[in-house]
Design a protein around this motif. Structure first.
Motif, PDB file in Angstrom:
ATOM      1  N   THR A 289      -2.955  -2.559  -1.966  1.00  0.00           N
ATOM      2  CA  THR A 289      -2.977  -3.060  -0.599  1.00  0.00           C
ATOM      3  C   THR A 289      -3.364  -1.932   0.342  1.00  0.00           C
ATOM      4  OG1 THR A 289      -1.636  -3.976   1.219  1.00  0.00           O
ATOM      5  CG2 THR A 289      -0.482  -2.667  -0.431  1.00  0.00           C
ATOM      6  N   ILE A 290      -4.032  -2.294   1.439  1.00  0.00           N
ATOM      7  CA  ILE A 290      -4.388  -1.280   2.425  1.00  0.00           C
ATOM      8  C   ILE A 290      -3.174  -0.819   3.230  1.00  0.00           C
ATOM      9  CG2 ILE A 290      -6.777  -2.063   2.642  1.00  0.00           C
ATOM     10  CD1 ILE A 290      -5.957  -3.464   5.254  1.00  0.00           C
ATOM     11  N   ALA A 291      -2.082  -1.570   3.150  1.00  0.00           N
ATOM     12  CA  ALA A 291      -0.862  -1.210   3.883  1.00  0.00           C
ATOM     13  C   ALA A 291      -0.089  -0.167   3.080  1.00  0.00           C
ATOM     14  CB  ALA A 291      -0.019  -2.452   4.128  1.00  0.00           C
ATOM     15  N   ASP A 292      -0.542   1.085   3.126  1.00  0.00           N
ATOM     16  CA  ASP A 292       0.024   2.125   2.262  1.00  0.00           C
ATOM     17  C   ASP A 292       1.487   2.384   2.560  1.00  0.00           C
ATOM     18  OD1 ASP A 292       0.066   4.949   4.024  1.00  0.00           O
ATOM     19  OD2 ASP A 292      -1.445   3.518   4.693  1.00  0.00           O
ATOM     20  N   GLY A 293       1.941   2.136   3.785  1.00  0.00           N
ATOM     21  CA  GLY A 293       3.341   2.347   4.124  1.00  0.00           C
ATOM     22  C   GLY A 293       4.271   1.313   3.525  1.00  0.00           C
ATOM     23  N   ALA A 294       3.712   0.243   2.944  1.00  0.00           N
ATOM     24  CA  ALA A 294       4.538  -0.815   2.351  1.00  0.00           C
ATOM     25  C   ALA A 294       4.343  -0.894   0.841  1.00  0.00           C
ATOM     26  CB  ALA A 294       4.214  -2.156   2.997  1.00  0.00           C
ATOM     27  N   ARG A 295       3.888   0.188   0.237  1.00  0.00           N
ATOM     28  CA  ARG A 295       3.664   0.200  -1.212  1.00  0.00           C
ATOM     29  C   ARG A 295       4.906   0.678  -1.968  1.00  0.00           C
ATOM     30  NH1 ARG A 295      -1.915   3.031  -2.668  1.00  0.00           N
ATOM     31  NH2 ARG A 295      -1.399   2.102  -4.678  1.00  0.00           N
ATOM     32  N   THR A 296       6.063   0.486  -1.388  1.00  0.00           N
ATOM     33  CA  THR A 296       7.309   0.870  -2.036  1.00  0.00           C
ATOM     34  C   THR A 296       7.578  -0.028  -3.242  1.00  0.00           C
ATOM     35  OG1 THR A 296       8.387  -0.533  -0.397  1.00  0.00           O
ATOM     36  CG2 THR A 296       8.388   1.816   0.019  1.00  0.00           C
ATOM     37  N   PRO A 297       8.205   0.499  -4.306  1.00  0.00           N
ATOM     38  CA  PRO A 297       8.389  -0.298  -5.523  1.00  0.00           C
ATOM     39  C   PRO A 297       9.463  -1.375  -5.409  1.00  0.00           C
ATOM     40  CG  PRO A 297       9.346   1.882  -5.798  1.00  0.00           C
ATOM     41  CD  PRO A 297       8.594   1.911  -4.495  1.00  0.00           C
ATOM     42  N   PHE A 298      10.482  -1.138  -4.580  1.00  0.00           N
ATOM     43  CA  PHE A 298      11.551  -2.130  -4.432  1.00  0.00           C
ATOM     44  C   PHE A 298      12.428  -1.738  -3.247  1.00  0.00           C
ATOM     45  CE2 PHE A 298      12.453   0.755  -8.015  1.00  0.00           C
ATOM     46  CZ  PHE A 298      13.504   1.491  -7.501  1.00  0.00           C
ATOM     47  N   LEU A 299      13.210  -2.713  -2.763  1.00  0.00           N
ATOM     48  CA  LEU A 299      14.193  -2.430  -1.728  1.00  0.00           C
ATOM     49  C   LEU A 299      15.261  -1.493  -2.272  1.00  0.00           C
ATOM     50  CD1 LEU A 299      14.701  -6.019  -0.247  1.00  0.00           C
ATOM     51  CD2 LEU A 299      13.508  -4.115   0.851  1.00  0.00           C
ATOM     52  N   GLY A 300      15.952  -0.803  -1.371  1.00  0.00           N
ATOM     53  CA  GLY A 300      16.957   0.152  -1.802  1.00  0.00           C
ATOM     54  C   GLY A 300      18.315  -0.484  -2.061  1.00  0.00           C
TER      55      GLY A 300
END
Length: 330
Positions: free
Chosen positions: A239-250
């Motif tokens: 995705t172009i939204a690099d700030g939202a490429r997290t693997p999962f919620l904490g």
């Protein structure tokens, strides 16, 4: 993918609104009071009164400075002397680097090799040491744990930390103090720090306000987690939204999202590009792809709220203009 039960045990934790108020006090004369913009065109298009909270005008170009400064300012003198370590694709990195510079705390950031060059350069410019890694073969949490042990540094994660969450929640506190009560608040979601913090603040100040999180369609782990109430994961989403490429919620943000957020939706990269172009042209502001997530949900009609007062978090503006320009042209 669903994580094994051994990895999804989540503590019964709560972040109080008082913690957000305390964070706001620490940020006085440190963070910018960011502007709120409106648009008659957007209001006519949506049938709502829309307030864009422009965290792209925050120090370092995103909301992340709020949480970083709040967390670093509470370290002990010994922890400050030993330094801090963080992992980030860019905005948390910059927030940590600047907060460390202001507080005279040595800061080291582990960043993926494919993080936007503009974010890497800015992080170094704020005085942090940057360690690059290959996100396809290296788990950033394990890398940081190893470095932290070697250096005795304190790890400050990008979202799963109570002081980070409280700091991010000051953005919604500030918005509601600026414009009054809201019926709906749209917030982008990566790891859930901004979303959970803002939801806590919104419900404290505007109890009737519904909070909706927005993710990229290709990185929909939080949305799947929300609907299944089981922690889901995603691996290196395209995705172009690099700030939202997290693997999962904490482990902290997942229960907070379940407790305080009313809905989750996703938007496509194509919708993000259209919304970015619209915001650039109509509001005259530079917004990065992740920063346009919440706006895209409204502008694309994924979320409809006619007759409502709607807050929209514009989370950041740190964009590689050469790359995005080529995408917008095509």
């Amino acid at each position: 993918m669903t994580l094994p039960a051994s990895e999804t045990a989540i503590p019964d934790v709560e972040i109080s609104y008082a913690a957000i108020e305390q964070a706001a006090a620490r940020l006085v004369d440190r963070a910018q009071i960011t502007p709120v913009l409106g648009s008659r065109t957007v209001n006519d298009r949506t049938g709502a009164q829309v307030f864009f909270k422009c965290e792209n005008f925050q120090r370092t170009g995103s909301f992340k400075f709020r949480g970083a400064f709040n967390a670093l300012s509470q370290l002990t003198p010994e922890q400050k002397q030993r330094g801090v370590l963080a992992f980030s694709s860019g905005n948390h990195a910059q927030g940590m680097a600047l907060a460390g510079q202001i507080l005279n705390i040595p800061t080291t950031i582990a960043m993926p090799q494919d993080a936007p060059a503009v974010k890497q350069a800015a992080t170094r410019g704020y005085g942090a040491e940057v360690i690059l890694y290959d996100r396809a073969s290296v788990k950033r949490e394990e890398l940081c744990e190893q470095i932290a042990i070697e250096r005795g540094a304190t790890v400050i994660p990008p979202y799963d930390h109570p002081d980070i969450i409280a700091g991010q929640g000051t953005a919604a506190k500030e918005l509601i103090e600026q414009v009054g009560s809201l019926d709906l608040l749209l917030v982008c979601c990566g790891g859930g720090g901004l979303l959970s913090g803002c939801a806590i603040a919104a419900h404290a100040l505007s109890p009737q306000c519904r909070v909706i999180g927005v993710e990229p369609a290709a990185a929909d782990d939080a949305t799947r987690s929300f609907y299944t109430r089981t922690l889901q994961t995603v691996h290196n989403p395209d995705t172009i939204a690099d700030g939202a490429r997290t693997p999962f919620l904490g482990k902290l943000t997942f229960p907070l999202v379940l407790r305080h957020v009313q809905d989750m939706v996703t938007v496509s990269d194509e919708a993000l590009l259209r919304s970015m172009a619209f915001l650039w042209e109509r509001l005259k502001i530079v917004v990065e792809p992740t920063g346009a997530l919440a706006a895209a949900a409204l502008l694309e009609g994924i979320v409809k709220a006619p007759g409502s007062r709607v807050g929209v978090m514009i989370s950041g503006g740190n964009v590689d203009l050469t790359k995005i320009a080529s995408l917008l042209i095509h």
